[in-house]
Design a protein around this motif. Structure first.
Motif, PDB file in Angstrom:
ATOM      1  N   PHE A  12       0.692  -1.202  -0.111  1.00 14.91           N
ATOM      2  CA  PHE A  12      -0.035   0.036   0.168  1.00 14.91           C
ATOM      3  C   PHE A  12       1.011   1.125  -0.127  1.00 14.91           C
ATOM      4  O   PHE A  12       1.995   0.976   0.431  1.00 14.91           O
ATOM      5  N   ASP A  13       0.485   2.525  -0.422  1.00 17.13           N
ATOM      6  CA  ASP A  13       1.285   3.356  -0.603  1.00 17.13           C
ATOM      7  C   ASP A  13       2.260   4.012   0.458  1.00 17.13           C
ATOM      8  O   ASP A  13       1.636   4.147   1.723  1.00 17.13           O
ATOM      9  N   GLY A  14       3.331   4.005   0.295  1.00 13.61           N
ATOM     10  CA  GLY A  14       4.314   4.571   1.206  1.00 13.61           C
ATOM     11  C   GLY A  14       4.871   3.357   2.214  1.00 13.61           C
ATOM     12  O   GLY A  14       5.781   3.565   3.066  1.00 13.61           O
ATOM     13  N   TRP A  15       4.575   2.108   1.905  1.00  9.36           N
ATOM     14  CA  TRP A  15       5.268   1.102   2.726  1.00  9.36           C
ATOM     15  C   TRP A  15       6.801   1.383   2.945  1.00  9.36           C
ATOM     16  O   TRP A  15       7.213   1.170   2.073  1.00  9.36           O
ATOM     17  N   GLY A  16       7.109   1.254   4.235  1.00 14.63           N
ATOM     18  CA  GLY A  16       8.499   1.607   4.291  1.00 14.63           C
ATOM     19  C   GLY A  16       8.810   2.740   4.965  1.00 14.63           C
ATOM     20  O   GLY A  16      10.052   2.698   5.420  1.00 14.63           O
ATOM     21  N   SER A  17       8.025   3.630   4.572  1.00 16.22           N
ATOM     22  CA  SER A  17       8.367   4.927   4.948  1.00 16.22           C
ATOM     23  C   SER A  17       7.519   5.881   6.139  1.00 16.22           C
ATOM     24  O   SER A  17       7.573   6.862   6.340  1.00 16.22           O
ATOM     25  N   TYR A  18       6.869   5.127   6.631  1.00 10.97           N
ATOM     26  CA  TYR A  18       6.149   5.567   7.935  1.00 10.97           C
ATOM     27  C   TYR A  18       7.040   5.400   9.134  1.00 10.97           C
ATOM     28  O   TYR A  18       8.138   4.763   9.144  1.00 10.97           O
ATOM     29  N   THR A  19       6.637   5.860  10.479  1.00  2.73           N
ATOM     30  CA  THR A  19       7.589   5.796  11.434  1.00  2.73           C
ATOM     31  C   THR A  19       7.796   4.349  12.038  1.00  2.73           C
ATOM     32  O   THR A  19       6.681   3.555  11.771  1.00  2.73           O
ATOM     33  N   PRO A  20       8.734   4.089  12.931  1.00  2.89           N
ATOM     34  CA  PRO A  20       8.747   2.654  13.382  1.00  2.89           C
ATOM     35  C   PRO A  20       7.613   2.376  14.064  1.00  2.89           C
ATOM     36  O   PRO A  20       7.571   0.864  13.838  1.00  2.89           O
ATOM     37  N   GLU A  21       6.995   3.059  14.770  1.00  2.47           N
ATOM     38  CA  GLU A  21       6.011   2.464  15.653  1.00  2.47           C
ATOM     39  C   GLU A  21       4.875   2.204  14.643  1.00  2.47           C
ATOM     40  O   GLU A  21       4.190   1.134  15.076  1.00  2.47           O
ATOM     41  N   MET A  22       4.462   2.890  13.843  1.00  2.00           N
ATOM     42  CA  MET A  22       3.232   2.643  12.776  1.00  2.00           C
ATOM     43  C   MET A  22       3.884   1.378  12.087  1.00  2.00           C
ATOM     44  O   MET A  22       2.943   0.366  11.680  1.00  2.00           O
ATOM     45  N   GLN A  23       5.097   1.291  11.378  1.00  2.00           N
ATOM     46  CA  GLN A  23       5.614   0.030  10.822  1.00  2.00           C
ATOM     47  C   GLN A  23       5.190  -1.126  11.497  1.00  2.00           C
ATOM     48  O   GLN A  23       4.981  -2.214  11.004  1.00  2.00           O
ATOM     49  N   ARG A  24       5.626  -0.910  12.814  1.00  2.00           N
ATOM     50  CA  ARG A  24       5.527  -2.427  13.554  1.00  2.00           C
ATOM     51  C   ARG A  24       4.033  -2.287  14.248  1.00  2.00           C
ATOM     52  O   ARG A  24       3.976  -3.438  15.095  1.00  2.00           O
ATOM     53  N   SER A  25       3.307  -1.866  13.960  1.00  2.00           N
ATOM     54  CA  SER A  25       1.932  -1.710  14.308  1.00  2.00           C
ATOM     55  C   SER A  25       1.049  -3.257  13.935  1.00  2.00           C
ATOM     56  O   SER A  25       1.411  -3.409  12.963  1.00  2.00           O
ATOM     57  N   PRO A  26       0.116  -3.603  14.664  1.00  2.00           N
ATOM     58  CA  PRO A  26      -0.353  -4.977  14.380  1.00  2.00           C
ATOM     59  C   PRO A  26      -0.997  -4.772  13.053  1.00  2.00           C
ATOM     60  O   PRO A  26      -1.060  -5.805  11.968  1.00  2.00           O
ATOM     61  N   LEU A  27      -1.827  -3.781  12.685  1.00  2.00           N
ATOM     62  CA  LEU A  27      -2.565  -3.731  11.387  1.00  2.00           C
ATOM     63  C   LEU A  27      -1.364  -3.737  10.297  1.00  2.00           C
ATOM     64  O   LEU A  27      -1.753  -4.242   9.232  1.00  2.00           O
ATOM     65  N   PHE A  28      -0.440  -2.740  10.394  1.00  2.00           N
ATOM     66  CA  PHE A  28       0.425  -2.657   9.171  1.00  2.00           C
ATOM     67  C   PHE A  28       1.259  -3.937   9.117  1.00  2.00           C
ATOM     68  O   PHE A  28       1.578  -4.456   7.895  1.00  2.00           O
ATOM     69  N   GLN A  29       1.510  -4.754  10.041  1.00  2.00           N
ATOM     70  CA  GLN A  29       2.192  -5.920   9.852  1.00  2.00           C
ATOM     71  C   GLN A  29       1.374  -7.079   9.404  1.00  2.00           C
ATOM     72  O   GLN A  29       1.727  -7.936   8.450  1.00  2.00           O
ATOM     73  N   THR A  30       0.062  -7.068   9.571  1.00  2.00           N
ATOM     74  CA  THR A  30      -1.013  -8.061   8.836  1.00  2.00           C
ATOM     75  C   THR A  30      -0.983  -7.638   7.565  1.00  2.00           C
ATOM     76  O   THR A  30      -1.139  -8.559   6.586  1.00  2.00           O
ATOM     77  N   LEU A  31      -1.061  -6.232   7.199  1.00  2.00           N
ATOM     78  CA  LEU A  31      -1.227  -5.842   5.906  1.00  2.00           C
ATOM     79  C   LEU A  31       0.019  -6.245   5.077  1.00  2.00           C
ATOM     80  O   LEU A  31      -0.042  -6.825   3.816  1.00  2.00           O
ATOM     81  N   PHE A  32       1.065  -6.079   5.624  1.00  2.00           N
ATOM     82  CA  PHE A  32       2.456  -6.615   4.844  1.00  2.00           C
ATOM     83  C   PHE A  32       2.332  -8.055   4.435  1.00  2.00           C
ATOM     84  O   PHE A  32       3.047  -8.506   3.780  1.00  2.00           O
ATOM     85  N   ARG A  33       2.209  -8.676   5.794  1.00  2.00           N
ATOM     86  CA  ARG A  33       1.905 -10.122   5.563  1.00  2.00           C
ATOM     87  C   ARG A  33       1.421 -10.752   4.552  1.00  2.00           C
ATOM     88  O   ARG A  33       1.786 -11.575   3.740  1.00  2.00           O
ATOM     89  N   HIS A  34       0.045 -10.360   4.472  1.00  2.00           N
ATOM     90  CA  HIS A  34      -0.570 -10.782   3.166  1.00  2.00           C
ATOM     91  C   HIS A  34      -0.432 -10.313   1.768  1.00  2.00           C
ATOM     92  O   HIS A  34      -0.491 -10.963   0.919  1.00  2.00           O
ATOM     93  N   ALA A  35       0.098  -8.966   1.860  1.00  2.00           N
ATOM     94  CA  ALA A  35       0.769  -8.460   0.567  1.00  2.00           C
ATOM     95  C   ALA A  35       1.869  -9.356   0.137  1.00  2.00           C
ATOM     96  O   ALA A  35       2.100  -9.678  -1.324  1.00  2.00           O
ATOM     97  N   ARG A  36       2.742  -9.762   0.851  1.00  5.30           N
ATOM     98  CA  ARG A  36       3.818 -10.672   0.823  1.00  5.30           C
ATOM     99  C   ARG A  36       3.398 -11.878   0.049  1.00  5.30           C
ATOM    100  O   ARG A  36       4.334 -12.224  -0.687  1.00  5.30           O
ATOM    101  N   ARG A  37       2.444 -12.549   0.668  1.00  6.36           N
ATOM    102  CA  ARG A  37       2.041 -13.856   0.416  1.00  6.36           C
ATOM    103  C   ARG A  37       1.524 -13.761  -1.086  1.00  6.36           C
ATOM    104  O   ARG A  37       1.813 -14.630  -1.879  1.00  6.36           O
ATOM    105  N   ALA A  38       0.560 -12.811  -1.256  1.00  4.75           N
ATOM    106  CA  ALA A  38       0.174 -12.738  -2.667  1.00  4.75           C
ATOM    107  C   ALA A  38       1.258 -12.165  -3.915  1.00  4.75           C
ATOM    108  O   ALA A  38       1.119 -12.820  -4.924  1.00  4.75           O
ATOM    109  N   PHE A  39       2.085 -11.422  -3.373  1.00  4.93           N
ATOM    110  CA  PHE A  39       3.045 -11.122  -4.301  1.00  4.93           C
ATOM    111  C   PHE A  39       4.150 -12.346  -4.685  1.00  4.93           C
ATOM    112  O   PHE A  39       4.341 -12.774  -5.735  1.00  4.93           O
ATOM    113  N   TRP A  40       4.188 -13.170  -3.631  1.00  4.36           N
ATOM    114  CA  TRP A  40       4.904 -14.459  -4.210  1.00  4.36           C
ATOM    115  C   TRP A  40       4.083 -15.184  -4.890  1.00  4.36           C
ATOM    116  O   TRP A  40       4.914 -15.949  -5.604  1.00  4.36           O
TER     117      TRP A  40
END
Length: 588
Positions: A255-283
């Motif tokens: 999603f827009d800007g992944w990786g350029s948010y604050t460390p706290e937001m990047q590690r938040s439960p929601l962001f980590q869930t979104l990244f996990r499923h985006a990674r699986r679909a990308f694979w």
């Protein structure tokens, strides 16, 4: 089985060149669970039974092996469904460099922006495919000053592309914030509530379904004419079915800007869930690997150690994928998906700039180490039976431009506002850039690694980039060396976007003026390196605000190679050609 029953595909993927010269290609096809499995044929022979990559929500995704031998001369390979439509892809001659097209940003972040287009959404794809089909590609891509080159290729016949490089944002998932009610509500919360927001099982299922469903909706639209009926659609699906792809994700594939948010937001439960499923679909969809072969990322941060940057445990890809003869050539012992290819006189690094990205990091330490090790071992020797085929040019795919106008004042303002706003991309777009102050040191490291490779291996290095929705040409060079040392000059070709609108609105046009003004000033990295934007070929400005794609051809002769790069830029009535060449590597 009728191809109008396809949920997705065929999507071709280039898997590299085998040791025996095999041109390795796969095709991804999606069908409904329980439907008859399509029987594919390639070059008149039946394909082996497909590999199942995924079953989800009554949908089944399969990967077919279309690999074939490379012959002395290039040839067109036919494949298709038994009793159904046929497609073709082209294989280069053995030990020849593939002709390539490069695109990025195949989608849109805001549907309203698409309504401002003066030509159809697929107009750029159509131009690419028309050029791909021309008997004389030179007539479509080269200007009259390069007539000799057109004459030279006249006797070769068909000049189709062998590989389609896709440099990021193959799909846009920004709509997830609007389409899932719980996420739309999350956007309205105060930041403190967002950080502690708990992802329920129900919400996670919706997120997973969204990432796995949007690919088939966007990559094989129900509105297009089914395969084998009427005239070709000449859209992205046509291109993906006819030119083997090499894909690497960027932020919108998550999603827009992944990786350029604050460390706290990047590690938040929601962001980590979104990244996990985006990674699986990308694979599954972009890398065409079985979901069961994808390991979870492991946090390798030592106990009690605090860092802004993610420290991820490397993955031994060679062991993980050793049973898959069609595995992508992933760089071993890295947590991300950086891939490396070599085909005759051309080498290609497809860098993953998202898996390990943070505000202060683009690539992690282990990835840097493995990348340098692979480059040091790059084989540039002359093949005994094929003189002149040694590796002479390295292309480095960087989804975000290395050379781009630096907007220091804007960086200073936006670094203090707009933090963690998922619907406001202005701040994170600037933080994404290699030229941002937080990434400047790593940009220098990249230039040092690439220029040292060029010096030691006696080859040229060029950068391919997208992301910024303009066409542009830049260069990075050693200030302490004379111009005769061409190996030390790294050119960058930015091509973006193939679907997303370019800078069209009033505010965007003002921003374009700022970009062109800033581009006039070379960027001094240190006592050795300069980065400089060049006037766009045939123009009096530095950035070209037009949708576009890029053609690449390595012209090899007498143990020297020249790279021809041609942008095709959309205008209101036609497409314009903009040619730039990279001469062979020379050491004074």
């Amino acid at each position: 089985m009728a191809t109008n029953d396809f949920l997705l595909g065929p999507v071709l993927s280039f898997r590299g060149v085998g040791q025996d010269g095999t041109w390795k290609v796969t095709a991804l096809i999606g069908i409904r669970e329980g439907a008859e499995v399509p029987k594919l044929r390639v070059e008149g022979r039946a394909c082996a039974a497909p590999t199942q990559l995924l079953i989800i929500r009554k949908e089944r995704y399969l990967r077919y092996d279309l690999s074939c031998k490379a012959h002395k001369d290039e040839r067109r390979v036919e494949y298709g469904v038994e009793g159904g439509p046929l497609w073709h892809f082209t294989v280069p001659g053995k030990d020849f460099a593939p002709r390539m097209a490069y695109v990025s940003c195949n989608g849109f972040s805001d549907p309203a922006g698409m309504r401002r287009l003066v030509r159809p959404a697929n107009a750029v794809w159509e131009d690419l495919l028309v050029s791909h089909d021309k008997l004389l590609r030179g007539r479509a891509l080269l200007d009259k000053e390069q007539l000799w080159h057109e004459v030279r290729i006249h006797d070769k016949g068909l000049q189709r592309f062998h590989v389609l490089l896709m440099g990021g944002d193959q799909i846009y998932f920004d709509s997830i914030w609007e389409d899932i009610p719980e996420l739309k509500h999350w956007v309205s919360l105060a930041r403190a509530e967002q950080l502690k927001f708990s992802v329920s099982t129900t919400l996670e299922r919706k997120i997973e379904a969204y990432y796995f469903t949007l690919y088939r909706q966007r990559w094989l639209s129900e509105k297009r004419r089914p395969w084998g009926t009427g005239e070709p659609n000449r859209d992205a699906a046509d291109a993906l079915a006819r030119i083997p792809t090499v894909m690497m994700w960027d932020d919108h594939d998550i999603f827009d800007g992944w990786g350029s948010y604050t460390p706290e937001m990047q590690r938040s439960p929601l962001f980590q869930t979104l990244f996990r499923h985006a990674r699986r679909a990308f694979w599954v969809f972009q890398m065409q690997h079985a979901l069961d072969d994808l390991p979870e990322l492991v946090d390798g941060t030592p106990p009690g150690f605090s860092s802004q940057d993610p420290i991820l445990t490397p993955i031994a890809w060679s062991m993980r994928l050793k049973k898959d003869s069609l595995a992508l050539p992933l760089l071993d012992n890295q947590p991300g998906f950086t891939s490396v290819f070599q085909a005759g006189p051309l080498a290609l690094v497809v860098a993953d700039l998202r898996t390990e990205r943070s505000r202060t990091q683009v690539l992690g330490a282990q990835t840097w180490r493995q990348l340098k090790d692979w480059l040091s071992k790059l084989d540039t020797s002359v093949a005994p039976r094929h003189p002149g085929t040694r590796c002479q040019h390295l292309l480095f795919m960087s989804s975000v431009p290395v050379a781009h106008p630096k907007l220091g004042l804007a960086e200073g303002v936006l670094d203090n506002v707009g933090q963690d706003h998922v619907l406001d991309s202005s701040a994170d777009d600037l933080r994404d850039h290699w030229s941002h102050d937080d990434h400047e040191g790593e940009r220098k490291r990249l230039l040092e690694v690439l220029s040292e490779t060029a010096r030691l291996k006696r080859l040229r290095v060029s950068l391919l980039s997208g992301d910024v929705h303009v066409a542009a040409w830049g260069t990075a060079y050693r200030r302490d060396l004379p111009a005769s040392e061409t190996w030390a000059q790294i050119q960058q070709f930015t091509s973006s976007a193939v679907v997303h609108p370019s800078l069209m609105g009033v505010v965007e046009r003002l921003f374009l003026g700022v970009l062109n003004s800033s581009a006039r000033t070379p960027q001094t990295i240190d006592v050795q390196y300069n980065v400089e934007m060049m006037l766009f070929p045939g123009q009096s400005k530095y950035v070209m605000p037009a949708r576009n794609w890029l053609a690449l051809e390595l012209d090899v002769g007498n143990d020297e190679a020249k790279l021809w790069a041609t942008w095709r830029c959309e205008t209101e009535t036609a497409f314009s050609n903009h040619l730039q060449t990279v001469p062979p590597a020379r050491q004074g």
